[in-house]
Write a protein that holds these residues in place. Structure first.
Motif, PDB file in Angstrom:
ATOM      1  N   PHE A 441       0.804  -1.222   0.000  1.00 36.99           N
ATOM      2  CA  PHE A 441       0.000   0.000   0.000  1.00 36.99           C
ATOM      3  C   PHE A 441       0.824   1.252   0.000  1.00 36.99           C
ATOM      4  O   PHE A 441       1.874   1.295   0.603  1.00 36.99           O
ATOM      5  N   PRO A 442       0.269   2.302  -0.546  1.00 35.09           N
ATOM      6  CA  PRO A 442       0.829   3.622  -0.248  1.00 35.09           C
ATOM      7  C   PRO A 442       0.124   4.283   0.935  1.00 35.09           C
ATOM      8  O   PRO A 442      -0.529   3.610   1.726  1.00 35.09           O
ATOM      9  N   ALA A 443       0.230   5.566   0.996  1.00 36.37           N
ATOM     10  CA  ALA A 443       0.105   6.304   2.246  1.00 36.37           C
ATOM     11  C   ALA A 443      -1.273   6.845   2.605  1.00 36.37           C
ATOM     12  O   ALA A 443      -1.376   7.921   3.175  1.00 36.37           O
ATOM     13  N   TYR A 444      -2.314   6.127   2.244  1.00 39.46           N
ATOM     14  CA  TYR A 444      -3.653   6.627   2.579  1.00 39.46           C
ATOM     15  C   TYR A 444      -4.423   5.472   3.190  1.00 39.46           C
ATOM     16  O   TYR A 444      -4.553   4.415   2.573  1.00 39.46           O
ATOM     17  N   ASP A 445      -4.916   5.682   4.399  1.00 41.02           N
ATOM     18  CA  ASP A 445      -5.612   4.586   5.072  1.00 41.02           C
ATOM     19  C   ASP A 445      -7.068   4.545   4.614  1.00 41.02           C
ATOM     20  O   ASP A 445      -7.798   5.526   4.770  1.00 41.02           O
ATOM     21  N   PRO A 446      -7.485   3.422   4.058  1.00 35.77           N
ATOM     22  CA  PRO A 446      -8.850   3.346   3.524  1.00 35.77           C
ATOM     23  C   PRO A 446      -9.919   3.399   4.616  1.00 35.77           C
ATOM     24  O   PRO A 446     -11.087   3.588   4.299  1.00 35.77           O
ATOM     25  N   ARG A 447      -9.519   3.277   5.853  1.00 37.45           N
ATOM     26  CA  ARG A 447     -10.517   3.444   6.913  1.00 37.45           C
ATOM     27  C   ARG A 447     -10.889   4.915   7.054  1.00 37.45           C
ATOM     28  O   ARG A 447     -12.019   5.235   7.406  1.00 37.45           O
ATOM     29  N   GLY A 448      -9.959   5.778   6.724  1.00 37.41           N
ATOM     30  CA  GLY A 448     -10.227   7.211   6.830  1.00 37.41           C
ATOM     31  C   GLY A 448     -10.519   7.858   5.487  1.00 37.41           C
ATOM     32  O   GLY A 448     -11.010   8.981   5.420  1.00 37.41           O
ATOM     33  N   ILE A 449     -10.160   7.175   4.404  1.00 32.10           N
ATOM     34  CA  ILE A 449     -10.469   7.672   3.052  1.00 32.10           C
ATOM     35  C   ILE A 449     -11.044   6.479   2.290  1.00 32.10           C
ATOM     36  O   ILE A 449     -10.319   5.704   1.666  1.00 32.10           O
ATOM     37  N   GLN A 450     -12.345   6.340   2.369  1.00 37.31           N
ATOM     38  CA  GLN A 450     -12.997   5.113   1.919  1.00 37.31           C
ATOM     39  C   GLN A 450     -12.773   4.812   0.434  1.00 37.31           C
ATOM     40  O   GLN A 450     -12.617   3.664   0.039  1.00 37.31           O
ATOM     41  N   GLY A 451     -12.765   5.863  -0.365  1.00 38.46           N
ATOM     42  CA  GLY A 451     -12.587   5.646  -1.807  1.00 38.46           C
ATOM     43  C   GLY A 451     -11.271   4.952  -2.115  1.00 38.46           C
ATOM     44  O   GLY A 451     -11.170   4.201  -3.093  1.00 38.46           O
ATOM     45  N   MET A 452     -10.273   5.196  -1.269  1.00 38.51           N
ATOM     46  CA  MET A 452      -8.969   4.588  -1.536  1.00 38.51           C
ATOM     47  C   MET A 452      -9.002   3.085  -1.296  1.00 38.51           C
ATOM     48  O   MET A 452      -8.199   2.335  -1.860  1.00 38.51           O
ATOM     49  N   GLY A 453      -9.941   2.618  -0.455  1.00 38.15           N
ATOM     50  CA  GLY A 453     -10.079   1.176  -0.251  1.00 38.15           C
ATOM     51  C   GLY A 453     -10.488   0.501  -1.542  1.00 38.15           C
ATOM     52  O   GLY A 453      -9.916  -0.526  -1.952  1.00 38.15           O
ATOM     53  N   LEU A 454     -11.470   1.102  -2.210  1.00 38.94           N
ATOM     54  CA  LEU A 454     -11.914   0.533  -3.482  1.00 38.94           C
ATOM     55  C   LEU A 454     -10.813   0.687  -4.539  1.00 38.94           C
ATOM     56  O   LEU A 454     -10.602  -0.202  -5.368  1.00 38.94           O
ATOM     57  N   THR A 455     -10.118   1.814  -4.478  1.00 41.99           N
ATOM     58  CA  THR A 455      -8.991   2.042  -5.391  1.00 41.99           C
ATOM     59  C   THR A 455      -7.957   0.933  -5.277  1.00 41.99           C
ATOM     60  O   THR A 455      -7.550   0.324  -6.275  1.00 41.99           O
ATOM     61  N   TYR A 456      -7.540   0.658  -4.057  1.00 39.47           N
ATOM     62  CA  TYR A 456      -6.522  -0.376  -3.841  1.00 39.47           C
ATOM     63  C   TYR A 456      -7.032  -1.744  -4.289  1.00 39.47           C
ATOM     64  O   TYR A 456      -6.326  -2.500  -4.956  1.00 39.47           O
ATOM     65  N   ALA A 457      -8.255  -2.055  -3.890  1.00 40.99           N
ATOM     66  CA  ALA A 457      -8.784  -3.403  -4.123  1.00 40.99           C
ATOM     67  C   ALA A 457      -8.922  -3.702  -5.616  1.00 40.99           C
ATOM     68  O   ALA A 457      -8.735  -4.836  -6.048  1.00 40.99           O
ATOM     69  N   THR A 458      -9.247  -2.667  -6.387  1.00 47.70           N
ATOM     70  CA  THR A 458      -9.533  -2.921  -7.804  1.00 47.70           C
ATOM     71  C   THR A 458      -8.379  -2.537  -8.730  1.00 47.70           C
ATOM     72  O   THR A 458      -8.460  -2.776  -9.938  1.00 47.70           O
ATOM     73  N   SER A 459      -7.339  -1.969  -8.169  1.00 47.35           N
ATOM     74  CA  SER A 459      -6.220  -1.555  -9.030  1.00 47.35           C
ATOM     75  C   SER A 459      -5.677  -2.751  -9.808  1.00 47.35           C
ATOM     76  O   SER A 459      -5.477  -3.825  -9.250  1.00 47.35           O
ATOM     77  N   ASN A 460      -5.427  -2.526 -11.052  1.00 48.55           N
ATOM     78  CA  ASN A 460      -4.986  -3.615 -11.926  1.00 48.55           C
ATOM     79  C   ASN A 460      -3.531  -4.011 -11.708  1.00 48.55           C
ATOM     80  O   ASN A 460      -3.058  -4.965 -12.311  1.00 48.55           O
ATOM     81  N   ARG A 461      -2.800  -3.243 -10.922  1.00 52.73           N
ATOM     82  CA  ARG A 461      -1.420  -3.645 -10.672  1.00 52.73           C
ATOM     83  C   ARG A 461      -1.165  -3.874  -9.186  1.00 52.73           C
ATOM     84  O   ARG A 461      -0.051  -3.768  -8.708  1.00 52.73           O
ATOM     85  N   GLY A 462      -2.224  -4.193  -8.459  1.00 58.09           N
ATOM     86  CA  GLY A 462      -2.065  -4.321  -7.025  1.00 58.09           C
ATOM     87  C   GLY A 462      -2.148  -2.959  -6.374  1.00 58.09           C
ATOM     88  O   GLY A 462      -2.222  -1.929  -7.060  1.00 58.09           O
ATOM     89  N   ALA A 463      -2.131  -2.953  -5.026  1.00 60.23           N
ATOM     90  CA  ALA A 463      -2.413  -1.728  -4.293  1.00 60.23           C
ATOM     91  C   ALA A 463      -1.606  -0.560  -4.824  1.00 60.23           C
ATOM     92  O   ALA A 463      -0.391  -0.641  -4.938  1.00 60.23           O
ATOM     93  N   CYS A 464      -2.328   0.508  -5.146  1.00 55.39           N
ATOM     94  CA  CYS A 464      -1.679   1.657  -5.764  1.00 55.39           C
ATOM     95  C   CYS A 464      -2.594   2.850  -5.656  1.00 55.39           C
ATOM     96  O   CYS A 464      -3.783   2.746  -5.838  1.00 55.39           O
ATOM     97  N   HIS A 465      -2.005   3.997  -5.348  1.00 56.71           N
ATOM     98  CA  HIS A 465      -2.805   5.219  -5.262  1.00 56.71           C
ATOM     99  C   HIS A 465      -2.963   5.878  -6.615  1.00 56.71           C
ATOM    100  O   HIS A 465      -3.831   6.702  -6.809  1.00 56.71           O
ATOM    101  N   LEU A 466      -2.086   5.522  -7.555  1.00 59.41           N
ATOM    102  CA  LEU A 466      -2.050   6.259  -8.819  1.00 59.41           C
ATOM    103  C   LEU A 466      -2.970   5.674  -9.877  1.00 59.41           C
ATOM    104  O   LEU A 466      -2.869   6.048 -11.044  1.00 59.41           O
ATOM    105  N   ARG A 467      -3.833   4.772  -9.485  1.00 54.30           N
ATOM    106  CA  ARG A 467      -4.761   4.257 -10.486  1.00 54.30           C
ATOM    107  C   ARG A 467      -6.089   5.009 -10.430  1.00 54.30           C
ATOM    108  O   ARG A 467      -6.764   5.152 -11.435  1.00 54.30           O
ATOM    109  N   SER A 468      -6.436   5.488  -9.240  1.00 53.28           N
ATOM    110  CA  SER A 468      -7.594   6.395  -9.120  1.00 53.28           C
ATOM    111  C   SER A 468      -7.390   7.163  -7.828  1.00 53.28           C
ATOM    112  O   SER A 468      -7.725   6.683  -6.762  1.00 53.28           O
ATOM    113  N   TYR A 469      -6.856   8.322  -7.963  1.00 57.06           N
ATOM    114  CA  TYR A 469      -6.442   9.095  -6.801  1.00 57.06           C
ATOM    115  C   TYR A 469      -7.629   9.860  -6.242  1.00 57.06           C
ATOM    116  O   TYR A 469      -7.748  11.072  -6.391  1.00 57.06           O
ATOM    117  N   THR A 470      -8.513   9.114  -5.578  1.00 58.95           N
ATOM    118  CA  THR A 470      -9.724   9.769  -5.064  1.00 58.95           C
ATOM    119  C   THR A 470      -9.412  10.716  -3.919  1.00 58.95           C
ATOM    120  O   THR A 470     -10.274  11.491  -3.511  1.00 58.95           O
TER     121      THR A 470
END
Lengths: 616, 420, 177
Positions: A441-470
Motif C-alpha cells: 500500500f501507499p500512504a492513505y488509510d482506507p478506513r479514513g479515506i474510503q474511496g482509496m479502499g476501493l482504489t486499492y482493491a480494484t487496481s490492476n497492478r495491485g495496491a496503488c494510489h495512482l490508479r484512481s487518486y480519489t
C-alpha cells in the motif's frame, strides 16, 4: 503527428534490434504509452507466462505528447508482467529519458527474450545497438550512470537502468532513470534485470514535430500552463512542498497508516513533513530541501532535491551521500518513515537515496520493513534472522541497515527483497502483509479515506494510489469535495478516476496535472497534437478500454474477483483514533456497485456487451 | 596620416576596418598580391567540396565594401621596404609612401626540398588559384597523393574524398597533425581516416617525384612508389619575410613584435601569420598562423597605429578542424607543462576523445575529438586562468563536466547559482 | 538601449521549457539538443543554470569569423549567424570563450542565440521567471562584470567581459588599455 510512428524491437536472446512501424490503428484506440504498450503486451505474451522467464516482454513506451512543450510532457512508462503481483504492470516515470527517446524518433522499445550475458541498449537517433555490460553488472544505478556517461563521453546522454537489488532478484525493484526518477512499482526493474538488460542509454537529436495543428497546440498548451500556475495545488502547494504537502494534512485526518497500518496517526509526522524539509537542521544549519526540480517540460516542479546532514550517523564518512540528490516524496516519506515509525528525516532521506541508488521501490521497501518490524515485535522473527539487528518500530539505525542489506542482496535483505506478501508468507503470518495482489500500500488509510479502499482493491497492478487518486476529491475537493468517510458514490468516483487516469497515463502527460486540469483541459492539447478527433468522450473511452484490457489480462493470468480485496486488518480492525475512529474499510459496500458500473459480472468478469462496446 | 597595410588577408582587412572606425580622417591602403578581392583561405575546403562558389570565400560580401569604407585596395606585390624614407617599392614599378606600416603579409606554403616538387601536377593548397588547379585535376577516380597530414592536409581530406579520388596521405611525423595532437588523438584520427577508406602512411618521407610519361610517381621512404595524377603538397607554411631582407626589421621565426605589435622600427607594426607575437600560454613570442590570432593582432595593431595604447597580453594557440567529418580541437598547452598533471578520456571505438592539461589548479591546455558542443569554454577556462578549486578534482574524475566547471568558476551565473 | 536576457539560476527548476521553445522557434521541432539556450544541471549541488549567449559587444565569434557570416543586428544588438554565408569552419566555436556558439552537424553551419529578433521565446516560455528579457541595465551585466573581474583578472587586470554597450569600446579579456 506527435507519434514518432516507429517502435524499436530488441530481441535480447538473439542480440538483434529492428525497427517497425507503430500500429496506428491501435494508437487510435489506445493513444500511446500505458494504453498502447499494454495492447502490444497483451497481444504478444501469454498472460500465464513466468514474469521472470524469457517469454515475458518489457516495453518502454512514450505517449504522443512526450517530448513536446505541453506542461509535464516528458513521461514514459515501463509495461510488463509483474513478478510481484502476477498482474500486468505499468510503472510511470518522469525525468528526461522519455522525451529523449521520443526525440530520437521512437515511440517505444519492446524488449523480448533474455540475453545470455549482461548487455545495455545504446540508442542514438535511428541507430540502436546492444553492447556488453559486463563492467556495469554489479554496479549501482549511480555508478552505471556515471560509467555510461564517461564511456560515451556525452553529458547529454539519458540513462535508465537497474541497480544491484534487481540483479540479486529482489522483487520490489524499479527502473531508475536520470539518477533519481523511477518507474518504481510492481517489480518492473526485476523483470529488466532478469533479461540481463542493465541499462538503456538514449541520445535523440531529431526532436518531435509534425503536430496536427502546431499553432493551436502552442496556444492550447500555453494557456493550460497558466491554469496550472494559478491553481493552488499545482501553482503553490506542489512546487513549495512537493507531494510532501500531504504528510500533515493526511495525519490530521486520521488517515495516515502508521506502523504497518496498526494505527492511523503518526506522532512523528511533523518531523518528516514537507514543512520540516524546509527547516534548518540543528546539525549543519541547512534545510533538508535544496531546491524543487522539474521533470522534462513540467511547469509544476514538485520534485525534491535534498541533502542529508553530513554529520548524521547514516552518512558519516560516506562523502558519496553528501551532495544533493532526489529527495523524499510523500509516499516514500510515509513508507520509509511513518509506516516503520521512524521520524528521523535525515535517516529516511538517506534510505531514499539508497532506493534510488540501487533501484528499490521505496513504497514497497518501506512497507516490507514495516511488516518485518511487526513480525519482529510479535517474536516471529528475531535477531537470529535479522543478523543481530534490533528491528523495532521506530529504529532509524535498523531501517538504514536493512536498506543497505537489501540493496546489496545480503543477509535479511534477501528476505525483505521478496516484498511484504512473500516475506509474511515465509514466516507464516500472511495477514500481516499490507498488500493487494501482492503489492504494498501507499500512504492513505482506507478506513479514513474510503474511496482509496476501493482504489486499492480494484487496481490492476495491485495496491496503488495512482490508479484512481480519489484523495483529490475526498481530501482536496478536486473536482468536487466528497466525504472521505462515506462509501456512497465512491464506486462511480473510482471508475471515473480510473478511466481518466488511464487516458492521461497514455498521453505522455503527468497525472499530477489533474489537480489543476480537467479532461476538458487535456483533450484540446492532445487533439491539437494528434491526428484524429480527440474529444473528452473519446479519451474517457480510451481510458475505459485500457482499464478493461488490463483487467482481462489479469483474469487470463489467473486472478479473479477474490483478489479484489483488502488485508483483513483494514476490513476488521477499526481505526483507533481521529475522525475515522471506529471505522473499517467498507469495501463490501462499494465493490458490487463498482462491478456493475464497469459492466462486469458479479464475479468481476467482463461481459460480452462490455467487450463489444469497447472493441476488445 | 597614411596607413599602409601589406597583405589583404584577415589581419589586413580587420586592421584596415579598425583604423577606419577609430580614425575616420586617416588614409588607409591595403596592398594585396592576389587578383581576387580579399578572401579567406579557411573557406577553401568548402570551395573544394562545392558548398560555396569563390565569392563565398570573400572576407566581405558587398562589392563596394572597401570603397564605402574609403579603404584603398591595391593589387600589387611589395618588393622592398625603405624604412628610412618610408617608401615601398612595388612589383609593377610603382612606389607607395606611408606614415605607418602594417606588415600583414601572411605566410606561404613550405616547398619541401624534394626532387620534382616543381613539376606541373604538384600543387599547394593555399590560394584560390591552387584550389582551381585541384578542382581541375582531382577528378573522380583519379589517384591523388597528399603530402603532409597537418592542419591543412586534414582539413581538405574531406573535400578530396568527396570528389571521389583515390587518396593516399603521406606524413613525415609519427602521427597525424603532430603539431596539434598527442599520440592518442593523432592515432585515433588516423584510424578514423582509414575507416573512411583513406590510406594514411605516417613516418613516411617523400624522396622524389617523377614525371613518367605524363603520370606522376611519388617515391617515398620504405621503398613505396605511388603513381598518381596529382600531388598536393601541404607541408606547412612559413611567414612571408623574404622581401624584408635588408630592411632593418628584426626577423626571427617571423617578424618580431612587442606587446603593442610594434616591430623594432618606429611606425612599423606586424600582425597575423607573419608576426611573431606573444603566446598567451607560454608568455614567449611565436608564430601562430591561425585566424583568431590574426584578428586579435589586427585590432591591437590598428589601435596602436592610430595613436592608442593597447597591450596584447597574448593569444591562445588553438585550432578546430574537421577531418572527413571528425571534428577535433586543440587549445593552449595541449602537450602539458612540466610539473603539471592531466586527465584523459578515450572511447576509441566511437572516436571520442578528450584530454585536459592542468598547471596546478589551472587549465592550460586541451584536446578533443568528436565533440562540438560548448568547446569554446576550453578557451574560456584557459584564458581566464581561473583557479578551479574543487572543480579541478571533479574534472579529473569526469572531464566531460567542463561546462559545469566553467559556469561554476568563471561565470557569475555559477556564483549566483551557488555552485562555485 | 538594447534589451538583454536576464538569467537567474536560483529560480530555475530545470524543466527545459526554454530549450523546447528555442528549438521550436529555430528548428521547427521540439529538440532540446538543438536549443541555443541550455540549462546545465549541477546534480551534486542541486542547482540548475540556464545559459546562453550574452551578445557581447566586441563579439569574439564575430571577429573570428573569416567570411563575415556573423553580423550585428542593429535593431536588437544580437550577433546573428547568416546561415547562407557561414561555410561551417567552426572557428567561432573555439573563439567564443563562453561556449555558446555550437556547430550543427545536420546543417553544417554554426548556431547561436539571435534573441528571436527581439522577442525571445525562451523568456516567454520560462514558467518561473528565471529567464526574462529586460532593459540591459537590469540584466545584471554589471554584476556579471564584477564577478568576471574577480574570476578573470588574475593576470589581465582591467579586463572586461560583457561590459554594457553604452560604455563604449570594450576589449577582450586578454587585452588591456
Amino acid at each position: 503527428m506527435a507519434w514518432a510512428r516507429k517502435l524499436l524491437r530488441v530481441n535480447l536472446t538473439d542480440g538483434t534490434v529492428s525497427s517497425e512501424p507503430l500500429n496506428m490503428a491501435w494508437a487510435d484506440q489506445y493513444l500511446g504509452q500505458r494504453g498502447l504498450a499494454s495492447k502490444y503486451l497483451v497481444e504478444e505474451i501469454d498472460p500465464r507466462c513466468d514474469a521472470l522467464g524469457s517469454d515475458n516482454k518489457l516495453i518502454m513506451a512514450t505517449g504522443p505528447l512526450t517530448g513536446t512543450m505541453a506542461s509535464t510532457g516528458g513521461r514514459y512508462s515501463v509495461i510488463t508482467k509483474s513478478p510481484l503481483t502476477g498482474t500486468i504492470a505499468c510503472s510511470n516515470s518522469g525525468g528526461f529519458i522519455g522525451a529523449e527517446l521520443k526525440a530520437a524518433g521512437w515511440d517505444m522499445i519492446i524488449f523480448e527474450g533474455r540475453s545470455p550475458k549482461p548487455v545495455y541498449l545504446y540508442v542514438e537517433n535511428d541507430q540502436a545497438q546492444l553492447l556488453p555490460a559486463n563492467d556495469l553488472w554489479g554496479q549501482s544505478v549511480w555508478e552505471t550512470d556515471r560509467l555510461l556517461h564517461s564511456k560515451h563521453q556525452d553529458p547529454a546522454l539519458r540513462i535508465a537502468c537497474v541497480g544491484r537489488a534487481a540483479e540479486q532478484g529482489a522483487l520490489i525493484c524499479g527502473v531508475i532513470n536520470d539518477l533519481h526518477r523511477a518507474a518504481g512499482r510492481s517489480g518492473v526493474g526485476t523483470v529488466m534485470a532478469s533479461k540481463h538488460l542493465k541499462a538503456v542509454a538514449v541520445r535523440g537529436t531529431k526532436g518531435v514535430g509534425n503536430l496536427k495543428d502546431p499553432i493551436r497546440f502552442l496556444k492550447e498548451t500555453e494557456y493550460r500552463k497558466r491554469v496550472l500556475q494559478q491553481n493552488a495545488v499545482t501553482g503553490q502547494g506542489l512546487p513549495t512542498y512537493g507531494t510532501q504537502v500531504l504528510m500533515n494534512v493526511i495525519n490530521e485526518m486520521g488517515a495516515l497508516p502508521t506502523r504497518n497500518m496498526r494505527e492511523v496517526k503518526f506522532e512523528g509526522a511533523g518531523n518528516i513533513s514537507g514543512e520540516a524539509m524546509h527547516e534548518n537542521r540543528p546539525g549543519d544549519g541547512r534545510p533538508n530541501l535544496t531546491t524543487n526540480a522539474a521533470c522534462f517540460g513540467c511547469t509544476i516542479a514538485c520534485g525534491r532535491i535534498s541533502t542529508v546532514d553530513q554529520g548524521h550517523f547514516s552518512v558519516k564518512n560516506k562523502p558519496k551521500y553528501w551532495g544533493s540528490s532526489g529527495g523524499l516524496e510523500y509516499e516514500a516519506a510515509w513508507a520509509l518513515g511513518t509506516d516503520t515509525g521512524v521520524d528521523d528525516l535525515d535517516a529516511i532521506t538517506y534510505v531514499n537515496f539508497l532506493c534510488n541508488e540501487d533501484g528499490l521501490d521505496p513504497i514497497s521497501f518501506g512497507a516490507t520493513v514495516a511488516a518485518a518490524m511487526e513480525l519482529f515485535k510479535d517474536g516471529v522473527i528475531t535477531t537470529e534472522q535479522t543478523g543481530g539487528i534490533d528491528l523495532q518500530f521506530g529504529g532509524a539505525q535498523a531501517l538504514v541497515t536493512m536498506a543497505e542489506l537489501t540493496c546489496r542482496g545480503e543477509g535479511f535483505g534477501r528476505d525483505l527483497g521478496l516484498g511484504s506478501r512473500k516475506l509474511c508468507e515465509k514466516y507464516g503470518r500472511p495477514e500481516l502483509s499490507m498488500t493487494v495482489k501482492g503489492q504494498e500500500f501507499p500512504a492513505y488509510d482506507p478506513r479514513g479515506i474510503q474511496g482509496m479502499g476501493l482504489t486499492y482493491a480494484t487496481s490492476n497492478r495491485g495496491a496503488c494510489h495512482l490508479r484512481s487518486y480519489t484523495v483529490a476529491s475526498e481530501v482536496l475537493g478536486i473536482p468536487v469535495k466528497t466525504d472521505p468517510l462515506v462509501t456512497e458514490g465512491k464506486a462511480e468516483l473510482v471508475k471515473a478516476f480510473q478511466d481518466a487516469t488511464a487516458a492521461v497515463d497514455s498521453s505522455g502527460l503527468c497525472v499530477f496535472t489533474t489537480f489543476g486540469w480537467s479532461m476538458e483541459d487535456i483533450a484540446p492539447q492532445i487533439d491539437a497534437a494528434c491526428e484524429g478527433d480527440w474529444s473528452v468522450d473519446k479519451l474517457l473511452e480510451v481510458g475505459e478500454r485500457v482499464w478493461n484490457l488490463e483487467r482481462d489480462f489479469n483474469l487470463r493470468a489467473g486472478l479473479s474477483a477474490a483478489d479484489d480485496t483488502l488485508p483483513k486488518r483494514l476490513l476488521t480492525e477499526p481505526a483507533n483514533t481521529g475522525p475515522a475512529q471506529g471505522r473499517v474499510a467498507d469495501l463490501g459496500k462499494m465493490l458490487p456497485e463498482y462491478y456493475q458500473l464497469r459492466g462486469w459480472t458479479a464475479d468481476g468478469e467482463l461481459t460480452q456487451d462490455t467487450r463489444t462496446r469497447l472493441g476488445l | 596620416m597614411h596607413h599602409v597595410i601589406i597583405g589583404a588577408g584577415p589581419a589586413g582587412v580587420v586592421a584596415a576596418e579598425t583604423l577606419r572606425k577609430i580614425d575616420p580622417g586617416c588614409r588607409v591602403t591595403l596592398v594585396g598580391d592576389e587578383p581576387e578581392p580579399p578572401y579567406s583561405r579557411m573557406a577553401i575546403p568548402y570551395l573544394l567540396v562545392g558548398n560555396i562558389a569563390e565569392p563565398g570565400s570573400y572576407l566581405r560580401k558587398t562589392t563596394d565594401h572597401y570603397a564605402r569604407k574609403e579603404i584603398g585596395v591595391l593589387q600589387d606585390r611589395v618588393v622592398s621596404v625603405d624604412t628610412q624614407s618610408k617608401v615601398l617599392t612595388l612589383e609593377k614599378g610603382r612606389t607607395l609612401s606611408y606614415d605607418k606600416l602594417l606588415l600583414a603579409c601572411g605566410s606561404t606554403p613550405v616547398r619541401p626540398p624534394i626532387a620534382g616538387i616543381d613539376l606541373p601536377g604538384v600543387v599547394n593548397c593555399w590560394t584560390l588559384d591552387d584550389a582551381r588547379a585541384i578542382i581541375e585535376r582531382a577528378k573522380a577516380g583519379s589517384d591523388v597523393v597528399l603530402v603532409g597530414a597537418g592542419f591543412i592536409g586534414c582539413i581538405i581530406l574531406e573535400a578530396l574524398a568527396e570528389r571521389g579520388v583515390n587518396l593516399t596521405v603521406l606524413e613525415m611525423g609519427d602521427r597525424m597533425v603532430p603539431r596539434m595532437m598527442n599520440h592518442a588523438a593523432g592515432d585515433m584520427l588516423k584510424r578514423w581516416c582509414e575507416s573512411k577508406g583513406v590510406t594514411v602512411h605516417t613516418d613516411t618521407r617523400v624522396e622524389r617525384i617523377d614525371d613518367q610519361g605524363g603520370r606522376l610517381v611519388v617515391s617515398a621512404s620504405g621503398g613505396r612508389t605511388l603513381p598518381c595524377d596529382l600531388v598536393i603538397s601541404a607541408a606547412g607554411v612559413k611567414p612571408n619575410t623574404d622581401f624584408l631582407a635588408g630592411s632593418g626589421i628584426q626577423i626571427d621565426q617571423g617578424v618580431l613584435v612587442d606587446d603593442y605589435l610594434r616591430t623594432n622600427l618606429e611606425d612599423i607594426y606586424a600582425a597575423g601569420d607573419v608576426a611573431q607575437g606573444r603566446d598567451f600560454s607560454t608568455g614567449q613570442f611565436s608564430v601562430q598562423a591561425i585566424q583568431p590570432t590574426a584578428a586579435d593582432h589586427a585590432r591591437v595593431a590598428a589601435v596602436n597605429m592610430a595613436g592608442g595604447s593597447l597591450r596584447h597580453i597574448g593569444s591562445i594557440n588553438m585550432n578546430v578542424l574537421a577531418t572527413l567529418g571528425l571534428i577535433s580541437t586543440s587549445f593552449g598547452l595541449w602537450d602539458g607543462v612540466g610539473g603539471g598533471d592531466s586527465v584523459e578520456l578515450s572511447d576509441s571505438k566511437n572516436f571520442r576523445y578528450i584530454q585536459l592539461q592542468f598547471d596546478g589548479e589551472r587549465l592550460v591546455g586541451a584536446t578533443t575529438l568528436g565533440m562540438t558542443d560548448h568547446v569554446g569554454v576550453l578557451r574560456g577556462l584557459i584564458q581566464t586562468r581561473v583557479e578551479l578549486g574543487v572543480w579541478k578534482e571533479k574534472l579529473r574524475k569526469d572531464p566531460m563536466r567542463l561546462m559545469e566547471a566553467y559556469l561554476a568558476t568563471v561565470q557569475p551565473i555559477g556564483y549566483n547559482a551557488r555552485v562555485a | 538601449m538594447y534589451r538583454a536576457l536576464r538569467l537567474e539560476p536560483e529560480k530555475c527548476t530545470g524543466c527545459l521549457q526554454c530549450e523546447m521553445a528555442c528549438s521550436y522557434e529555430n528548428e521547427g521541432v521540439f529538440v532540446p539538443a538543438k536549443s541555443r539556450i541550455k540549462v546545465f544541471t549541477f546534480h551534486h549541488e542541486g542547482r540548475f543554470a540556464p545559459y546562453t549567449c550574452t551578445q557581447c559587444d566586441e563579439a569574439w565569434c564575430m571577429h573570428a569569423c573569416p567570411v563575415e557570416a556573423i553580423v550585428l543586428d542593429e535593431a536588437t544588438g544580437a550577433k546573428l549567424v547568416h546561415e547562407e554565408t557561414c561555410v561551417g569552419c567552426k572557428v567561432c566555436t573555439i573563439a567564443c570563450p563562453f561556449g555558446t556558439v555550437n556547430y550543427n552537424r545536420d546543417s553544417g553551419k554554426v548556431v547561436k542565440c539571435d534573441l528571436c529578433g527581439g522577442d525571445p521565446w525562451c523568456a516567454k516560455a520560462c514558467p518561473t521567471g528565471a529567464i526574462t528579457f529586460v532593459e540591459e541595465d537590469a540584466a545584471g551585466m554589471d554584476r556579471m562584470r564584477a564577478w568576471a573581474q574577480q574570476g578573470i583578472v588574475g593576470l589581465a587586470s582591467g579586463a572586461k567581459t560583457n561590459a554594457p554597450r553604452d560604455k563604449g569600446e570594450t576589449l577582450p579579456t586578454y587585452l588591456e588599455a
